[in-house]
Design a protein around this motif. Structure first.
Motif, mmCIF file in Angstrom:
data_model
loop_
_atom_site.group_PDB
_atom_site.id
_atom_site.type_symbol
_atom_site.label_atom_id
_atom_site.label_comp_id
_atom_site.label_asym_id
_atom_site.label_seq_id
_atom_site.Cartn_x
_atom_site.Cartn_y
_atom_site.Cartn_z
ATOM 1 N N PHE A 1 0.827 -1.202 0.000
ATOM 2 C CA PHE A 1 0.000 0.000 0.000
ATOM 3 C C PHE A 1 0.865 1.257 0.000
ATOM 4 O O PHE A 1 0.541 2.243 -0.674
ATOM 5 N N ARG A 2 1.957 1.210 0.728
ATOM 6 C CA ARG A 2 2.856 2.366 0.804
ATOM 7 C C ARG A 2 3.591 2.613 -0.514
ATOM 8 O O ARG A 2 3.811 3.771 -0.904
ATOM 9 N N ASP A 3 3.946 1.538 -1.211
ATOM 10 C CA ASP A 3 4.874 1.657 -2.337
ATOM 11 C C ASP A 3 4.235 1.574 -3.718
ATOM 12 O O ASP A 3 4.914 1.826 -4.717
ATOM 13 N N SER A 4 2.949 1.205 -3.804
ATOM 14 C CA SER A 4 2.292 1.053 -5.109
ATOM 15 C C SER A 4 1.399 2.250 -5.395
ATOM 16 O O SER A 4 0.845 2.857 -4.480
ATOM 17 N N ASP A 5 1.229 2.548 -6.657
ATOM 18 C CA ASP A 5 0.433 3.714 -7.048
ATOM 19 C C ASP A 5 -0.677 3.321 -8.010
ATOM 20 O O ASP A 5 -0.611 2.296 -8.703
ATOM 21 N N GLY A 6 -1.691 4.170 -8.056
ATOM 22 C CA GLY A 6 -2.786 3.985 -9.002
ATOM 23 C C GLY A 6 -3.504 2.664 -8.808
ATOM 24 O O GLY A 6 -3.596 2.122 -7.712
ATOM 25 N N ALA A 7 -4.014 2.114 -9.909
ATOM 26 C CA ALA A 7 -4.786 0.876 -9.842
ATOM 27 C C ALA A 7 -3.928 -0.315 -9.450
ATOM 28 O O ALA A 7 -4.467 -1.359 -9.073
ATOM 29 N N ASP A 8 -2.590 -0.193 -9.510
ATOM 30 C CA ASP A 8 -1.726 -1.270 -9.026
ATOM 31 C C ASP A 8 -1.804 -1.416 -7.514
ATOM 32 O O ASP A 8 -1.442 -2.458 -6.966
ATOM 33 N N ASN A 9 -2.267 -0.363 -6.850
ATOM 34 C CA ASN A 9 -2.414 -0.387 -5.403
ATOM 35 C C ASN A 9 -3.754 -1.038 -5.069
ATOM 36 O O ASN A 9 -4.821 -0.469 -5.305
ATOM 37 N N LEU A 10 -3.717 -2.252 -4.518
ATOM 38 C CA LEU A 10 -4.939 -3.044 -4.360
ATOM 39 C C LEU A 10 -5.964 -2.405 -3.428
ATOM 40 O O LEU A 10 -7.149 -2.351 -3.769
ATOM 41 N N PRO A 11 -5.595 -1.904 -2.238
ATOM 42 C CA PRO A 11 -6.612 -1.240 -1.420
ATOM 43 C C PRO A 11 -7.204 -0.006 -2.094
ATOM 44 O O PRO A 11 -8.400 0.273 -1.958
ATOM 45 N N LEU A 12 -6.369 0.734 -2.831
ATOM 46 C CA LEU A 12 -6.871 1.919 -3.526
ATOM 47 C C LEU A 12 -7.839 1.506 -4.638
ATOM 48 O O LEU A 12 -8.888 2.136 -4.833
ATOM 49 N N ARG A 13 -7.504 0.455 -5.375
ATOM 50 C CA ARG A 13 -8.412 -0.021 -6.427
ATOM 51 C C ARG A 13 -9.755 -0.450 -5.824
ATOM 52 O O ARG A 13 -10.814 -0.171 -6.386
ATOM 53 N N ALA B 1 -11.081 0.761 -3.146
ATOM 54 C CA ALA B 1 -11.781 1.995 -2.783
ATOM 55 C C ALA B 1 -12.428 2.635 -4.005
ATOM 56 O O ALA B 1 -13.525 3.200 -3.911
ATOM 57 N N PHE B 2 -11.763 2.569 -5.155
ATOM 58 C CA PHE B 2 -12.374 3.083 -6.389
ATOM 59 C C PHE B 2 -13.717 2.396 -6.625
ATOM 60 O O PHE B 2 -14.732 3.050 -6.907
ATOM 61 N N SER B 3 -13.719 1.090 -6.540
ATOM 62 C CA SER B 3 -14.960 0.340 -6.761
ATOM 63 C C SER B 3 -16.015 0.684 -5.719
ATOM 64 O O SER B 3 -17.180 0.945 -6.050
ATOM 65 N N ASP B 4 -15.619 0.708 -4.456
ATOM 66 C CA ASP B 4 -16.570 1.001 -3.377
ATOM 67 C C ASP B 4 -17.247 2.359 -3.588
ATOM 68 O O ASP B 4 -18.467 2.498 -3.453
ATOM 69 N N LEU B 5 -16.444 3.364 -3.912
ATOM 70 C CA LEU B 5 -16.991 4.720 -4.036
ATOM 71 C C LEU B 5 -17.793 4.885 -5.317
ATOM 72 O O LEU B 5 -18.750 5.671 -5.365
ATOM 73 N N TYR B 6 -17.430 4.173 -6.361
ATOM 74 C CA TYR B 6 -18.227 4.238 -7.581
ATOM 75 C C TYR B 6 -19.654 3.786 -7.302
ATOM 76 O O TYR B 6 -20.618 4.460 -7.696
#
Length: 514
Positions: free
Chosen positions: A295-307, A309-314
């Motif tokens: 989570f600390r080192d990955s960016d964008g959709a490669d970051n699994l928790p962030l991806r 969150a994208f789905s959840d908020l959509y």
């Protein structure tokens, strides 16, 4: 930042809505684009070398490359990278209380000084756990762990998932002030071989301290000469534990910067270590740390928790989904929906931004769920043919948790995968009562096995998923003032001399509490 965030949300909301069937038809490589295998090993070794892993599949959601681009733009507008940096640097990320949130440091990922402090406290706990297992406190067969909220939900989940057949100590987690819960533990524990763990950040939580007092009375009434000597205190206020009568050598502190629902990794995890042993407890922390680093080192959709969150908020903010369902096709994860309810709804169930302004859209959906295949014969009717849009997460393990005929696990997994397929595809019928509309989203989290490292990774993944969603919405996930009002009114009732609405006054009279 507010204007940029609003523009990003406007772009996301303006995206065309394709059906899942169309998305798969138009993008044959969709599974590869929206699925990721995460390895739990520290050194990136492949699975042939023995690494466990987790497969994350969002291909049956309505995420598209264009949507992800817009969400990445939103993450930039929301200052996600800087907020993530502040989280791991131990800076203030809880502005209403002026606190850091240093649960990753408990797993070894965070500010150096906080990691060192956590290691020292963990060493203290390891020594006590080892002493108990070695018989230094006499024969210990049972532990009654008393807490509430995060002090109970995390230990209950981990013990239930990992200690079913090989518990070194029989652990009973008690949170409810209803005496029936405590009496049930008393009924199956031998007071002569029972320890009591009291878990409270402040060591003042009324439900916890009332239950603890009753537990000590039970010990005394059953011939234990020194009930206080059977108590282990897990707290961020060790001085209050001493005042309450706990021996200093049996107090396991944790840092004030660790919130209750993020505290499993601290001394609140003591009952887990007692039940499964120190090596497995450390493996659980290591699995969580692997997610921390990702989570600390990955960016964008490669970051699994962030991806995620994208789905959840959509779904919550664009498609109007008021709930999110989690179904674990594994009996060992039966308590995961309960755990996630607190993690997600207490963190992100807010109506103001971190700056105190009213939010401009829905925040946390209602988290709920159950265990497959039981849920298929209960709530799945609504999921398949009801009028609510409910994004679903399916969680399963390739390796079984039992030694019975392999048919059990094959049927379990077939049902899990079939439900996701059926939600997506549906089935047309000229008979309206037998028509399944389909186009209903789901994600699947498929573990190689449910071992301590995997459980740690699953929990940390959801922690960071919750944090990422909060940053994108501009809210503070680390306070929980909504919990306090009801407690304050209960104290006023206990103290007397207060007047309430006519309904409450009548209920108090009926129950003899006036």
């Amino acid at each position: 930042m507010g204007d940029l965030r609003a523009k990003s949300w406007a772009k996301i909301s303006a995206q065309p809505e394709s059906t899942l069937a169309q998305l798969f038809s138009d993008h044959p490589d969709r599974v590869a684009q929206l699925s990721t295998r995460f390895l739990l090993s520290d050194d990136g070794q492949d699975e042939e070398a023995g690494a466990g892993g987790i497969w994350f599949d969002w291909s049956k959601t309505h995420l598209t490359a264009s949507l992800i681009d817009d969400f990445n733009e939103l993450a930039g507008a929301a200052g996600f990278a800087d907020m993530r940096r502040r989280l791991f640097a131990g800076e203030v990320v809880n502005p209403t209380e002026g606190r850091a949130a240093e649960h990753p440091a408990l797993r070894g990922v965070g500010r150096d000084s906080s990691v060192e402090e956590a290691e020292a406290l963990r060493h203290r706990m390891r020594m006590l756990v080892g002493a108990i297992h070695a018989g230094a406190l006499g024969e210990v067969k049972h532990l009654i762990h008393i807490g509430i909220g995060g002090s109970a939900l995390g230990p209950a989940l981990a013990v239930d998932a990992l200690a079913r057949d090989l518990a070194l100590v029989d652990v009973h987690v008690i949170s409810n002030i209803d005496g029936v819960a405590l009496e049930a533990a008393f009924a199956v524990c031998d007071p002569q071989t029972t320890l009591v763990a009291v878990a409270s950040k402040t060591f003042t939580t009324i439900e916890t301290m009332t239950n603890a007092t009753s537990a000590l009375k039970w010990l005394a009434d059953n011939g234990v000469s020194d009930p206080s000597g059977r108590v282990i205190a897990l707290t961020a206020a060790p001085e209050r534990a001493v005042e309450w009568g706990v021996d200093e050598t049996r107090i396991l502190p944790f840092a004030e910067s660790v919130g209750g629902r993020y505290s499993l990794w601290s001394s609140i995890g003591f009952p887990v270590a007692i039940a499964i042993g120190w090596e497995d407890f450390e493996s659980m922390l290591a699995g969580a740390a692997a997610i921390d680093r990702h989570f600390r080192d990955s960016d964008g959709a490669d970051n699994l928790p962030l991806r995620a969150a994208f789905s959840d908020l959509y779904y919550a903010r664009v498609r109007g989904a008021q709930t999110r369902a989690v179904f674990a096709y594994d009996e060992r994860l039966r308590l995961l929906p309960d755990y996630l309810q607190q993690l997600e709804m207490e963190s992100n169930g807010k109506s103001v931004t971190a700056e105190g302004a009213p939010v401009d859209a829905p925040t946390a959906p209602i988290t709920w769920g159950g265990v497959g295949t039981d849920a298929q014969h209960a709530v799945f009717q609504l999921l398949h043919q009801g009028t609510h849009l409910v994004p679903v997460d399916f969680i399963a393990s390739i390796a079984p948790g039992d030694d019975l005929d392999a048919a059990h696990h094959r049927i379990l997994l077939m049902n899990c995968f079939a439900q996701g397929a059926a939600l997506m595809s549906g089935r047309h019928s000229d008979d309206p009562a037998r028509n399944y509309p389909g186009n209903r989203p789901s994600a699947t989290i498929l573990c190689d096995d449910l071992d301590p490292a995997t459980l740690g990774a699953l929990i940390a993944f959801h922690e960071h998923r919750t944090f990422a969603a909060a940053v994108l919405m501009g809210i503070n996930p680390f306070d929980q003032f909504g919990v306090e009002l009801g407690k304050e009114i209960a104290k006023k009732i206990q103290q007397g001399g207060e007047s309430f609405d006519p309904s409450t006054e009548n209920l108090l009279a009926l129950a003899g509490l006036d």
